[in-house]
Design a protein around this motif. Sequence first.
Motif, PDB file in Angstrom:
ATOM      1  N   LYS A  62       0.840  -1.191   0.000  1.00 52.90           N
ATOM      2  CA  LYS A  62       0.000   0.000   0.000  1.00 52.90           C
ATOM      3  C   LYS A  62       0.877   1.244   0.000  1.00 52.90           C
ATOM      4  O   LYS A  62       1.909   1.276   0.665  1.00 52.90           O
ATOM      5  CB  LYS A  62      -0.904   0.017   1.230  1.00 52.90           C
ATOM      6  CG  LYS A  62      -1.937  -1.101   1.227  1.00 52.90           C
ATOM      7  CD  LYS A  62      -2.812  -1.034   2.462  1.00 52.90           C
ATOM      8  CE  LYS A  62      -3.922  -2.039   2.475  1.00 52.90           C
ATOM      9  NZ  LYS A  62      -3.690  -3.325   1.931  1.00 52.90           N
ATOM     10  N   GLU A  63       0.448   2.261  -0.755  1.00 50.53           N
ATOM     11  CA  GLU A  63       1.164   3.535  -0.766  1.00 50.53           C
ATOM     12  C   GLU A  63       0.985   4.209   0.583  1.00 50.53           C
ATOM     13  O   GLU A  63      -0.131   4.319   1.080  1.00 50.53           O
ATOM     14  CB  GLU A  63       0.626   4.437  -1.873  1.00 50.53           C
ATOM     15  CG  GLU A  63       0.841   3.902  -3.258  1.00 50.53           C
ATOM     16  CD  GLU A  63       0.086   4.692  -4.317  1.00 50.53           C
ATOM     17  OE1 GLU A  63      -0.437   5.776  -4.024  1.00 50.53           O
ATOM     18  OE2 GLU A  63       0.012   4.180  -5.447  1.00 50.53           O
ATOM     19  N   THR A  64       2.096   4.662   1.170  1.00 44.73           N
ATOM     20  CA  THR A  64       2.015   5.327   2.470  1.00 44.73           C
ATOM     21  C   THR A  64       2.523   6.756   2.432  1.00 44.73           C
ATOM     22  O   THR A  64       2.211   7.539   3.320  1.00 44.73           O
ATOM     23  CB  THR A  64       2.814   4.559   3.538  1.00 44.73           C
ATOM     24  OG1 THR A  64       4.180   4.489   3.141  1.00 44.73           O
ATOM     25  CG2 THR A  64       2.245   3.169   3.755  1.00 44.73           C
ATOM     26  N   ASP A  65       3.321   7.078   1.427  1.00 41.63           N
ATOM     27  CA  ASP A  65       3.948   8.397   1.384  1.00 41.63           C
ATOM     28  C   ASP A  65       4.396   8.679  -0.040  1.00 41.63           C
ATOM     29  O   ASP A  65       4.564   7.765  -0.844  1.00 41.63           O
ATOM     30  CB  ASP A  65       5.156   8.428   2.329  1.00 41.63           C
ATOM     31  CG  ASP A  65       5.615   9.826   2.672  1.00 41.63           C
ATOM     32  OD1 ASP A  65       4.887  10.795   2.386  1.00 41.63           O
ATOM     33  OD2 ASP A  65       6.725   9.960   3.227  1.00 41.63           O
ATOM     34  N   ILE A  66       4.576   9.935  -0.330  1.00 37.72           N
ATOM     35  CA  ILE A  66       5.162  10.362  -1.592  1.00 37.72           C
ATOM     36  C   ILE A  66       6.285  11.324  -1.234  1.00 37.72           C
ATOM     37  O   ILE A  66       6.156  12.122  -0.305  1.00 37.72           O
ATOM     38  CB  ILE A  66       4.104  11.002  -2.519  1.00 37.72           C
ATOM     39  CG1 ILE A  66       4.638  11.150  -3.922  1.00 37.72           C
ATOM     40  CG2 ILE A  66       3.563  12.275  -1.961  1.00 37.72           C
ATOM     41  CD1 ILE A  66       3.567  11.432  -4.958  1.00 37.72           C
ATOM     42  N   PHE A  67       7.424  11.197  -1.916  1.00 45.11           N
ATOM     43  CA  PHE A  67       8.564  12.047  -1.578  1.00 45.11           C
ATOM     44  C   PHE A  67       9.400  12.315  -2.816  1.00 45.11           C
ATOM     45  O   PHE A  67       9.286  11.612  -3.821  1.00 45.11           O
ATOM     46  CB  PHE A  67       9.417  11.408  -0.472  1.00 45.11           C
ATOM     47  CG  PHE A  67      10.062  10.102  -0.851  1.00 45.11           C
ATOM     48  CD1 PHE A  67      11.367  10.063  -1.334  1.00 45.11           C
ATOM     49  CD2 PHE A  67       9.370   8.897  -0.727  1.00 45.11           C
ATOM     50  CE1 PHE A  67      11.961   8.858  -1.675  1.00 45.11           C
ATOM     51  CE2 PHE A  67       9.959   7.692  -1.064  1.00 45.11           C
ATOM     52  CZ  PHE A  67      11.257   7.663  -1.542  1.00 45.11           C
ATOM     53  N   LEU A  68      10.229  13.337  -2.731  1.00 46.42           N
ATOM     54  CA  LEU A  68      11.154  13.681  -3.800  1.00 46.42           C
ATOM     55  C   LEU A  68      12.534  13.153  -3.440  1.00 46.42           C
ATOM     56  O   LEU A  68      12.956  13.247  -2.291  1.00 46.42           O
ATOM     57  CB  LEU A  68      11.200  15.194  -4.011  1.00 46.42           C
ATOM     58  CG  LEU A  68       9.890  15.839  -4.468  1.00 46.42           C
ATOM     59  CD1 LEU A  68      10.044  17.362  -4.526  1.00 46.42           C
ATOM     60  CD2 LEU A  68       9.454  15.291  -5.815  1.00 46.42           C
ATOM     61  N   GLN A  69      13.220  12.605  -4.437  1.00 44.86           N
ATOM     62  CA  GLN A  69      14.552  12.029  -4.216  1.00 44.86           C
ATOM     63  C   GLN A  69      15.491  12.539  -5.305  1.00 44.86           C
ATOM     64  O   GLN A  69      15.153  12.495  -6.483  1.00 44.86           O
ATOM     65  CB  GLN A  69      14.463  10.496  -4.291  1.00 44.86           C
ATOM     66  CG  GLN A  69      15.775   9.782  -4.300  1.00 44.86           C
ATOM     67  CD  GLN A  69      16.259   9.454  -2.910  1.00 44.86           C
ATOM     68  OE1 GLN A  69      15.461   9.318  -1.991  1.00 44.86           O
ATOM     69  NE2 GLN A  69      17.547   9.343  -2.758  1.00 44.86           N
ATOM     70  N   ASP A  70      16.654  13.035  -4.894  1.00 43.67           N
ATOM     71  CA  ASP A  70      17.687  13.400  -5.848  1.00 43.67           C
ATOM     72  C   ASP A  70      18.393  12.133  -6.295  1.00 43.67           C
ATOM     73  O   ASP A  70      18.957  11.411  -5.468  1.00 43.67           O
ATOM     74  CB  ASP A  70      18.692  14.367  -5.219  1.00 43.67           C
ATOM     75  CG  ASP A  70      18.078  15.712  -4.892  1.00 43.67           C
ATOM     76  OD1 ASP A  70      17.120  16.109  -5.568  1.00 43.67           O
ATOM     77  OD2 ASP A  70      18.569  16.361  -3.952  1.00 43.67           O
TER      78      ASP A  70
END
Length: 147
Positions: free
Chosen positions: A124-132
């Motif tokens: 299940k999706e729990t978070d969305i984040f940006l990654q370099d």
Amino acid sequence: MTQKQAMEIAYNWHYDREYSFYDMEADQEDLKEFIDPVKRGSSVYSVMNHHELIGYFTFTQTDAETYDIGLGLRPDLTGQGLGSAFLRSGISFGERSFNPKRLTLSVATFNQRAIKLYKNFGFKETDIFLQDTNGSTFEFFKMVYEY
């Protein structure tokens, strides 16, 4: 994983089109970690089929009950309906080896093929984040699988 296997993956596995994002050579920092046996440590496991390298899994403990996983299926085997069996075998190995309460993984949001597979398996999706990574910044989903 042997050093020979790590070098094979790092320099010879090349994915098509947008999936080239997952080529080891696409991110020099990730590449250096993957080919360095000390940095790779004992967290990377080869997946073999009759003495043939077909993929790998990583298992990194993040807390007492959780392991973060990474995985890669050999590029010429992707898109052929093998993902479910491949993921199932890796999850089973992780269960037997580490007995986690939950597994987490991160996946680029553009990779709808993988996201569908993970959801079908119960992540299940729990978070969305940006990654370099790979010379830019990309959006990722954090997904969790609870036993």
